[in-house]
Motif scaffolding. Structure first.
Motif, PDB file in Angstrom:
ATOM      1  N   GLN A  55      35.424  44.870  27.191  1.00  0.00           N
ATOM      2  CA  GLN A  55      36.650  44.370  26.571  1.00  0.00           C
ATOM      3  C   GLN A  55      37.772  45.394  26.489  1.00  0.00           C
ATOM      4  OE1 GLN A  55      33.862  41.935  23.456  1.00  0.00           O
ATOM      5  NE2 GLN A  55      35.874  42.491  22.704  1.00  0.00           N
ATOM      6  N   THR A  88      40.915  45.996  22.617  1.00  0.00           N
ATOM      7  CA  THR A  88      40.748  44.725  23.334  1.00  0.00           C
ATOM      8  C   THR A  88      42.103  44.087  23.622  1.00  0.00           C
ATOM      9  OG1 THR A  88      38.568  44.356  22.339  1.00  0.00           O
ATOM     10  CG2 THR A  88      39.690  42.427  23.259  1.00  0.00           C
ATOM     11  N   ILE A 105      43.546  43.342  27.347  1.00  0.00           N
ATOM     12  CA  ILE A 105      43.997  42.027  27.820  1.00  0.00           C
ATOM     13  C   ILE A 105      45.423  42.126  28.364  1.00  0.00           C
ATOM     14  CG2 ILE A 105      44.555  39.658  27.119  1.00  0.00           C
ATOM     15  CD1 ILE A 105      42.268  39.948  25.016  1.00  0.00           C
ATOM     16  N   MET A 150      47.484  33.859  21.076  1.00  0.00           N
ATOM     17  CA  MET A 150      46.731  33.797  22.327  1.00  0.00           C
ATOM     18  C   MET A 150      46.818  32.435  23.004  1.00  0.00           C
ATOM     19  SD  MET A 150      45.703  36.633  23.265  1.00  0.00           S
ATOM     20  CE  MET A 150      45.367  38.294  22.707  1.00  0.00           C
ATOM     21  N   GLN A 160      48.041  32.117  26.743  1.00  0.00           N
ATOM     22  CA  GLN A 160      47.245  31.407  27.749  1.00  0.00           C
ATOM     23  C   GLN A 160      48.089  30.370  28.489  1.00  0.00           C
ATOM     24  OE1 GLN A 160      45.899  27.968  27.565  1.00  0.00           O
ATOM     25  NE2 GLN A 160      45.002  28.280  29.598  1.00  0.00           N
ATOM     26  N   VAL A 203      39.075  34.179  26.391  1.00  0.00           N
ATOM     27  CA  VAL A 203      39.604  34.683  25.124  1.00  0.00           C
ATOM     28  C   VAL A 203      39.893  33.518  24.177  1.00  0.00           C
ATOM     29  CG1 VAL A 203      41.582  35.828  24.038  1.00  0.00           C
ATOM     30  CG2 VAL A 203      40.535  36.817  26.082  1.00  0.00           C
ATOM     31  N   GLU A 226      36.865  32.029  22.771  1.00  0.00           N
ATOM     32  CA  GLU A 226      36.046  33.029  22.070  1.00  0.00           C
ATOM     33  C   GLU A 226      34.718  33.271  22.786  1.00  0.00           C
ATOM     34  OE1 GLU A 226      35.723  31.887  17.968  1.00  0.00           O
ATOM     35  OE2 GLU A 226      37.824  32.304  17.551  1.00  0.00           O
ATOM     36  N   ILE A 278      33.549  38.546  27.068  1.00  0.00           N
ATOM     37  CA  ILE A 278      34.199  38.974  28.312  1.00  0.00           C
ATOM     38  C   ILE A 278      33.155  39.698  29.154  1.00  0.00           C
ATOM     39  CG2 ILE A 278      36.120  40.263  29.316  1.00  0.00           C
ATOM     40  CD1 ILE A 278      37.613  39.959  26.686  1.00  0.00           C
TER      41      ILE A 278
END
Length: 756
Positions: free
Chosen positions: A17, A457, A461, A533, A537, A602, A605, A608
């Motif tokens: 991560q 993390t 990302i 997030m 996304q 992500v 949940e 990764i």
């Protein structure tokens, strides 16, 4: 595998991560090797494993540092000063080291695609060698950041084997380094890794013994600790009357002498065994001695863990040779009243390459070394005992220990009950390196890990997404490639393809500015403490839908052009240029697909890890596209596809399989109806070794004996086995002579023990 400790679980999460480099350490027996295997099994990153020596690399399943990074065997001066060189010592500086970076394309591809570098046995890694690795990675990857942007996992126990630096070398290196360990390097000093220590001990369960080992490790050994240990001192201990004890000593010559003398005293026939070596396996990395001499009654030790489901032995388990012949070794463990046949073990000499379809780093087996994982075990040096576990050991510690030697020797034991000291321990010589002890104070506390992980993390990302939509390098490469067409004459091969390259380069150029605008948008979204997030996304999905069709069409065009060019004469150079460009273009598309999948993971949940990031669609992207192109070329030899067809979407996807055991690899080839001879050739093994795999598969019910042997042969074997005692095949072989081969006997016995 055994359940992971909190520190081990955090290590896995940091690797998957974040991009933060990690130093993973731990006392002997805390499971560092087990955790490394789990990291390699689950990570979504392209991994390369290296170690400072050939044997260490072989045991870690990787390659040496020098071979991976094409580094000369010399000290490294981290500037451009030219040092004085003598007959015994030589140095490289930044200028001279650059000459070694002219490496083959396949080696460069591995280095450029590398995402996680694992350095095992890091206690032996010199500071200057690590700086040389850093310098090399920055140059080859064209990124002037630590390790060229590669995440590094350092693994090892700094209280074990130290780096080797000659006095003459240190006279020069001391002008640049405070010490010789990896953490003294310039790159680590300015970019320290997160220090994580595994503390849960799996080897010992005796609290009093664990306390003494901890005190010894931390340089706080007390007179009371020494007194407790000296209760186990027995200078007159008779090893001959106490089988099962191994003597730990400080010198090779002494250990070799003890073993040779004890073997000579056995009044039994001596058998000598040699390895089966196939392919490229240099003598300098032989994992065990080439010659194994054994007699009935010899005390031996296994030097690998049992890979079978039975788990009958572990690395360091001691037994007695019950019987031995040219083709069979039976080892007895008196305390368990258990006798097993010793199987041979396969060591692989590997190199890394990039899979042209998936752009993942994979292993290629160059050669194999197959031998019994046994050695005589009346004595062993402390040095060679690292990684082993003993139930009973006699410590010959009359000499003054080097830093860490006392700890290494004592920590091989499971408990104090198995300890014998052949002379009392003295206080002198039991101190550890103060630099190492000082560095240990920087380890991170478990309560801090969650905070570090959350911040790292988010940074990971963001950086992953940013790099996935950054077309700078790709634009430059296309532009440079286009220029080569203009530099050649109107009658050249390339001149016929100028229109194609102009259109292609124009496509990528038009993507450049929108890419930077999207990266700026991402930076704004991640500038707050808790980014939304779901919105991120959605924006990634929209960007993917905008960029992917263009990037994907460029891959299609390149693969089509390569298929066309490779059919022409005198076009090898042109094809290789296109191939290098396609490597980067396909990697860019696969990275885009992974970025989209990352955000879904992500948002949902999910962990990764490889399983959630590398989908069947990603894994088979290039294969499917190439199949479609080749089919269309076959059907329409004159015209090339301009765009992708519907057939591509309907092509069946394959999911990447986890790494298989050696038996499973053989079974896969067997299912393809390959002969034993062909399997041996493909796997770079001897037919004898492959036959032993077949026997193992018969025992597990994966293969029926009728698939391997003829009916009449099975009937003959059944009759021969009527009086079989279930243990040794030697008597059967002697009785029936040439009627049956050893392979046939083993196969039939395996069918009697069918697990299914």
């Amino acid at each position: 595998m055994q359940s992971l400790s909190t520190a081990a679980e955090y290590t896995l999460r940091f690797i998957n991560q974040t991009n933060r480099s990690i130093f993973l350490t731990g006392k002997a027996g805390t499971g560092k090797t087990t955790l490394l295997k789990e990291i390699i099994r689950t990570t979504h990153k392209n991994v390369v494993v290296v170690a400072p020596t050939g044997i260490a690399a072989l045991n870690a399943g990787g390659v040496t540092i020098h071979s991976m990074f094409q580094l000369p065997f010399a000290g490294f001066i981290p500037d451009n000063v030219t040092p004085q060189v003598t007959d015994t010592v030589r140095f490289e500086n930044k200028d001279s080291l650059r000459r070694h970076f002219k490496m083959r394309g396949d080696k460069q591809a591995v280095i450029k695609n590398m995402e996680l570098l694992v350095i095992d046995e890091v206690s032996m890694l010199r500071a200057d060698l690590l700086d040389a690795m850093d310098f090399m990675l920055r140059n080859v990857r064209h990124k002037d950041i630590p390790f060229g942007g590669v995440q590094v996992l350092f693994i090892g126990d700094l209280l074990q084997l130290p780096p080797v630096v000659k006095n003459e070398e240190w006279e020069v290196l001391s002008q640049y380094y405070r010490g010789k360990y990896f953490f003294h390097s310039q790159v680590v000093s300015s970019n320290p890794p997160l220090y994580i220590e595994l503390s849960k001990i799996y080897r010992q369960t005796d609290d009093a013994f664990i306390s003494i080992l901890n005190n010894l490790r931390n340089n706080v050994i007390t007179p009371n600790d020494i007194a407790v240990l000296n209760n186990y001192a027995q200078p007159d201990f008779d090893l001959k009357k106490n089988p099962g004890f191994i003597t730990l000593t400080t010198h090779n010559a002494k250990a070799d002498n003890i073993n040779a003398k004890a073997l000579d005293e056995l009044d039994e026939k001596e058998f000598v065994f040699h390895p089966e070596i196939v392919g490229d396996f240099p003598e300098k990395i032989y994992p065990v001695e080439e010659e194994l001499k054994l007699k009935k009654g010899a005390q031996v030790m296994f030097i690998k863990n049992d890979l079978s489901p039975e788990k009958n032995y572990f690395n360091g388990k001691i037994g007695i040779i019950k019987s031995v012949s040219d083709e069979e070794i039976l080892v007895h463990f008196p305390e368990e009243d258990l006798t097993i046949e010793a199987d041979k073990y396969e060591w692989k000499n590997v190199k890394y390459h990039v899979n042209e379809n998936t752009k993942e780093i994979e292993e290629e087996v160059l050669g194999t070394f197959v031998h019994y994982p046994l050695k005589l075990a009346w004595a062993i040096t402390v040095h060679k005992s690292q990684g082993l576990t003993f139930d009973k050991a006699a410590l010959d510690v009359s000499g003054v220990f080097l830093p860490g030697q006392a700890y290494v020797a004592l920590s091989r034991l499971r408990s104090l009950n198995g300890l014998i000291l052949l002379s009392p321990l003295q206080m002198n010589g039991l101190t550890n390196d103060m630099d190492v002890m000082g560095y240990a104070s920087s380890k991170v506390k478990e309560e801090q890990m969650e905070l570090f992980l959350q911040k790292d993390t988010l940074r990971f990302i963001f950086n992953y997404l940013k790099n996935s939509f950054d077309w700078d390098e790709l634009t430059d490469v296309w532009q440079r490639h286009k220029l080569t067409y203009l530099q050649e004459g109107p009658r050249s091969l390339k001149s016929k393809h100028r229109e194609w390259v102009n259109l292609s380069e124009d496509k990528i150029k038009k993507m450049h500015t929108p890419g930077h605008k999207f990266i700026s948008q991402l930076a704004k979204l991640f500038s707050v403490e808790q980014p939304d997030m779901k919105f991120v996304q959605e924006r990634v999905e929209a960007a993917y839908n905008y960029f992917f069709p263009v990037m994907d069409s460029l891959v299609t065009g390149l693969l089509q052009k390569m298929e066309e060019i490779k059919r022409l004469r005198k076009a090898k150079g042109f094809y290789e240029e296109l191939s290098e460009l396609e490597e980067l273009q396909t990697y860019t598309v696969i990275r885009l697909m992974k970025a989209k999948r990352l955000m879904l993971a992500v948002l949902n949940e999910e962990e990764i890890i490889k399983e959630n990031l590398i989908t069947p669609e990603i894994y088979s992207y290039r294969i499917k596209k190439l199949e479609t192109i080749r089919k269309n070329l076959k059907d329409n030899p004159v015209t090339l596809l301009q765009e992708e067809t519907e057939e591509y979407d309907n092509y069946p996807a394959k999911k990447k399989q986890p790494k298989k055991s050696t038996l499973e690899e053989t079974f896969d080839l067997w299912k393809e109806k390959m002969s034993i001879e062909d399997i041996a050739r493909v796997r770079k093994l001897t037919e004898t070794t492959v036959l032993s795999h077949i026997a193992g598969l018969v025992q597990r019910g994966k293969i029926q004996i009728e698939e391997v042997l003829a009916e009449d042969k099975i009937a003959e074997l059944a009759k021969a086995f009527e009086d079989f005692d279930g243990e040794s095949l030697t008597n059967l072989k002697e009785k029936h002579g040439e009627a049956f081969t050893w392979g046939e006997l083993r196969l039939y016995r395996a069918s009697l023990n069918d697990d299914e």
